[in-house]
Design a protein around this motif. Structure first.
Motif, PDB file in Angstrom:
ATOM      1  N   PRO A 137       0.805  -1.233   0.000  1.00 21.10           N
ATOM      2  CA  PRO A 137       0.000   0.000   0.000  1.00 21.10           C
ATOM      3  C   PRO A 137       0.833   1.277   0.000  1.00 21.10           C
ATOM      4  CG  PRO A 137      -0.723  -1.533   1.719  1.00 21.10           C
ATOM      5  CD  PRO A 137       0.603  -2.005   1.245  1.00 21.10           C
ATOM      6  N   VAL A 138       2.103   1.175   0.389  1.00 15.89           N
ATOM      7  CA  VAL A 138       2.937   2.374   0.459  1.00 15.89           C
ATOM      8  C   VAL A 138       3.189   2.951  -0.934  1.00 15.89           C
ATOM      9  CG1 VAL A 138       5.145   3.290   1.292  1.00 15.89           C
ATOM     10  CG2 VAL A 138       3.977   1.497   2.570  1.00 15.89           C
ATOM     11  N   ALA A 139       3.137   2.113  -1.961  1.00 18.20           N
ATOM     12  CA  ALA A 139       3.362   2.598  -3.328  1.00 18.20           C
ATOM     13  C   ALA A 139       2.349   3.671  -3.710  1.00 18.20           C
ATOM     14  CB  ALA A 139       3.299   1.425  -4.309  1.00 18.20           C
ATOM     15  N   GLU A 140       1.098   3.445  -3.387  1.00 19.43           N
ATOM     16  CA  GLU A 140       0.057   4.446  -3.695  1.00 19.43           C
ATOM     17  C   GLU A 140       0.197   5.692  -2.820  1.00 19.43           C
ATOM     18  OE1 GLU A 140      -0.471   1.250  -3.536  1.00 19.43           O
ATOM     19  OE2 GLU A 140      -1.119   0.841  -5.601  1.00 19.43           O
ATOM     20  N   ILE A 141       0.618   5.498  -1.580  1.00 15.10           N
ATOM     21  CA  ILE A 141       0.800   6.656  -0.695  1.00 15.10           C
ATOM     22  C   ILE A 141       1.902   7.568  -1.227  1.00 15.10           C
ATOM     23  CG2 ILE A 141       1.446   7.369   1.639  1.00 15.10           C
ATOM     24  CD1 ILE A 141       0.208   4.781   2.668  1.00 15.10           C
ATOM     25  N   LEU A 142       3.011   6.991  -1.653  1.00 13.99           N
ATOM     26  CA  LEU A 142       4.101   7.797  -2.215  1.00 13.99           C
ATOM     27  C   LEU A 142       3.723   8.382  -3.567  1.00 13.99           C
ATOM     28  CD1 LEU A 142       7.187   5.576  -1.286  1.00 13.99           C
ATOM     29  CD2 LEU A 142       6.374   7.643  -0.142  1.00 13.99           C
ATOM     30  N   ALA A 143       2.891   7.662  -4.318  1.00 21.26           N
ATOM     31  CA  ALA A 143       2.441   8.205  -5.605  1.00 21.26           C
ATOM     32  C   ALA A 143       1.604   9.467  -5.416  1.00 21.26           C
ATOM     33  CB  ALA A 143       1.637   7.152  -6.367  1.00 21.26           C
ATOM     34  N   LEU A 144       0.912   9.572  -4.278  1.00 20.20           N
ATOM     35  CA  LEU A 144       0.158  10.799  -3.986  1.00 20.20           C
ATOM     36  C   LEU A 144       1.084  12.019  -3.928  1.00 20.20           C
ATOM     37  CD1 LEU A 144      -2.326   9.527  -1.243  1.00 20.20           C
ATOM     38  CD2 LEU A 144      -2.896  10.232  -3.574  1.00 20.20           C
ATOM     39  N   GLY A 145       2.270  11.839  -3.364  1.00 23.66           N
ATOM     40  CA  GLY A 145       3.220  12.948  -3.309  1.00 23.66           C
ATOM     41  C   GLY A 145       3.645  13.408  -4.689  1.00 23.66           C
ATOM     42  N   LEU A 146       3.906  12.465  -5.592  1.00 25.02           N
ATOM     43  CA  LEU A 146       4.279  12.840  -6.958  1.00 25.02           C
ATOM     44  C   LEU A 146       3.130  13.544  -7.666  1.00 25.02           C
ATOM     45  CD1 LEU A 146       6.290  12.762  -9.301  1.00 25.02           C
ATOM     46  CD2 LEU A 146       5.366  10.512  -9.906  1.00 25.02           C
ATOM     47  N   VAL A 147       1.921  13.064  -7.471  1.00 19.53           N
ATOM     48  CA  VAL A 147       0.753  13.686  -8.111  1.00 19.53           C
ATOM     49  C   VAL A 147       0.582  15.128  -7.625  1.00 19.53           C
ATOM     50  CG1 VAL A 147      -1.765  13.608  -8.230  1.00 19.53           C
ATOM     51  CG2 VAL A 147      -0.431  11.525  -8.594  1.00 19.53           C
ATOM     52  N   VAL A 148       0.754  15.349  -6.337  1.00 19.62           N
ATOM     53  CA  VAL A 148       0.643  16.714  -5.793  1.00 19.62           C
ATOM     54  C   VAL A 148       1.719  17.617  -6.389  1.00 19.62           C
ATOM     55  CG1 VAL A 148       0.844  18.091  -3.685  1.00 19.62           C
ATOM     56  CG2 VAL A 148      -0.478  15.973  -3.665  1.00 19.62           C
ATOM     57  N   GLY A 149       2.950  17.120  -6.475  1.00 21.38           N
ATOM     58  CA  GLY A 149       4.023  17.922  -7.055  1.00 21.38           C
ATOM     59  C   GLY A 149       3.770  18.275  -8.509  1.00 21.38           C
ATOM     60  N   LEU A 150       3.302  17.320  -9.303  1.00 27.37           N
ATOM     61  CA  LEU A 150       2.997  17.598 -10.712  1.00 27.37           C
ATOM     62  C   LEU A 150       1.848  18.588 -10.855  1.00 27.37           C
ATOM     63  CD1 LEU A 150       3.322  14.018 -12.265  1.00 27.37           C
ATOM     64  CD2 LEU A 150       4.884  15.944 -12.567  1.00 27.37           C
TER      65      LEU A 150
END
Length: 291
Positions: free
Chosen positions: A144-157
Motif C-alpha cells: 500500500p505504500v506505493a500508492e501513498i508515495l504516488a500521492l506525493g508525486l501527483v501533488v508535485g505535478l
C-alpha cells in the motif's frame, strides 16, 4: 513816561503769542501723523465699512504664512527619493521571490523522491506476484505504500503544471487524488486481509459490498488517471511520452479483476517505469519550475 512803560510790555507779549501758536501747530502736526500711522497699520474691511479689521503685524503674518505654506522639496531630491524607493522595492520583491523559490524547489524534489520510492515498491510488488522474490510480511506491508508515495508525486505535478489547466485541472487532480487514496484501501485489503483468508471466504466477501467497493475504486482510479493525464497535456510542460506510458500501465492495474496475472505484472512494471521517468524529470526541472 507813560509811553516808555507801555512800550516794553508790548514788546514782551508779542513773542509769547508766537510761541503758543508754534506749539499748537506742532501738536496738530503730531496728531495728524499719528492718525496716518494708525490708519496705515489697519486693514479696512470693505464688507463692514464702519469697523476696522484686526491689525496684522509683520511677525504674526510671517507665522501664519509659515503654518499654511506647504513645504516644497526640490525636484532633484524627490526624484532621488523615488528612485531609491523603487530600487528598494525591487530588492525586497527579489528577496521574497528567492525565499519563496527555495521551498518550492524543495517541495518538487520531495515529490520526485516520493515518486522514485513508489516506482521501486511497484517493482517489488511485480516481482512478488511473479514469484521472483518471496512473499513476506514486509513485502505485504510495502504494497500500500506505493500508492501513498504516488500521492506525493501527483501533488508535485499538479502544483508545478496541473493547475495551469484551470478548473478542469483542479477537478482532475481531486478525482485522481481520491482514487489513489481509495486504492490504498484496496491494496490493504488484498495484501493484508485476503492473504490470510481461505479462497471460499474471499469469494464470499467479493460477492458482497466489499466487492462493489473494490470495483468502484478501480473504475475511479482509471477515470482519475485519464483525467489527470489529459490535464497535464493541456497545461503543457510535462513530456507526453511518460504520461502516455503512465496511463497505459494504469489500465491493467485498474482492471486487475478482468485481466490475467501476467498483464497485471506487466502493467505494474510499465507504471513503475513511467512514474520513475516523471519523478526524475521533475527533479531536474525543480529549480527552473519554482521560479
Amino acid at each position: 513816561m507813560a509811553f516808555a512803560i507801555s512800550s516794553p510790555s508790548f514788546s514782551f507779549r508779542r513773542p509769547a503769542s508766537r510761541i503758543c501758536s508754534t506749539i499748537r501747530d506742532l501738536c496738530n502736526h503730531c496728531l495728524q501723523c499719528r492718525q496716518e500711522h494708525v490708519s496705515s497699520d489697519y486693514r479696512w474691511d470693505r464688507n463692514r465699512p464702519a469697523v476696522f479689521a484686526a491689525p496684522v503685524f509683520p511677525d504674526e503674518e510671517t507665522k501664519m504664512l509659515a503654518r499654511t505654506a506647504e513645504p516644497r522639496r526640490p525636484q532633484s531630491l524627490i526624484s532621488l527619493r523615488s528612485s531609491a524607493e523603487e530600487a528598494q522595492h525591487k530588492e525586497n520583491s527579489t528577496t521574497i521571490q528567492s525565499s519563496a523559490a527555495v521551498p518550492s524547489a524543495t517541495l518538487y524534489r520531495l515529490a520526485s523522491a516520493a515518486g522514485v520510492g513508489s516506482a521501486l515498491i511497484l517493482l517489488v510488488n511485480a516481482a512478488k506476484r511473479s514469484s521472483l522474490i518471496a512473499t513476506t510480511d514486509l513485502t505485504q506491508l510495502l504494497a500500500p505504500v506505493a500508492e501513498i508515495l504516488a500521492l506525493g508525486l501527483v501533488v508535485g505535478l499538479f502544483l508545478a503544471f496541473g493547475r495551469r489547466a484551470g478548473l478542469f485541472g483542479t477537478i482532475a487532480f481531486v478525482i485522481n487524488f481520491v482514487a489513489l487514496a481509495s486504492l490504498v484501501g484496496v491494496e490493504v485489503v488484498i495484501n493484508l486481509v485476503f492473504s490470510k483468508l481461505p479462497l471460499t471466504t474471499i469469494i464470499d466477501l467479493r460477492a458482497g459490498p466489499l466487492g462493489l467497493a473494490l470495483v468502484a475504486s478501480s473504475v475511479l482510479f482509471l477515470l482519475g488517471t485519464l483525467a489527470f493525464v489529459i490535464s497535464l497535456v493541456v497545461a503543457r510542460g510535462v513530456p507526453r511520452i511518460p504520461l502516455a506510458i503512465y496511463f497505459i500501465g494504469a489500465v491493467p492495474v485498474a482492471l486487475r479483476a478482468l485481466v490475467p496475472e501476467w498483464a497485471l505484472d506487466l502493467g505494474l512494471v510499465t507504471l513503475a517505469a513511467a512514474i520513475a521517468w516523471l519523478a526524475g524529470w521533475l527533479w531536474m526541472r525543480a529549480p527552473t519550475t519554482s521560479r
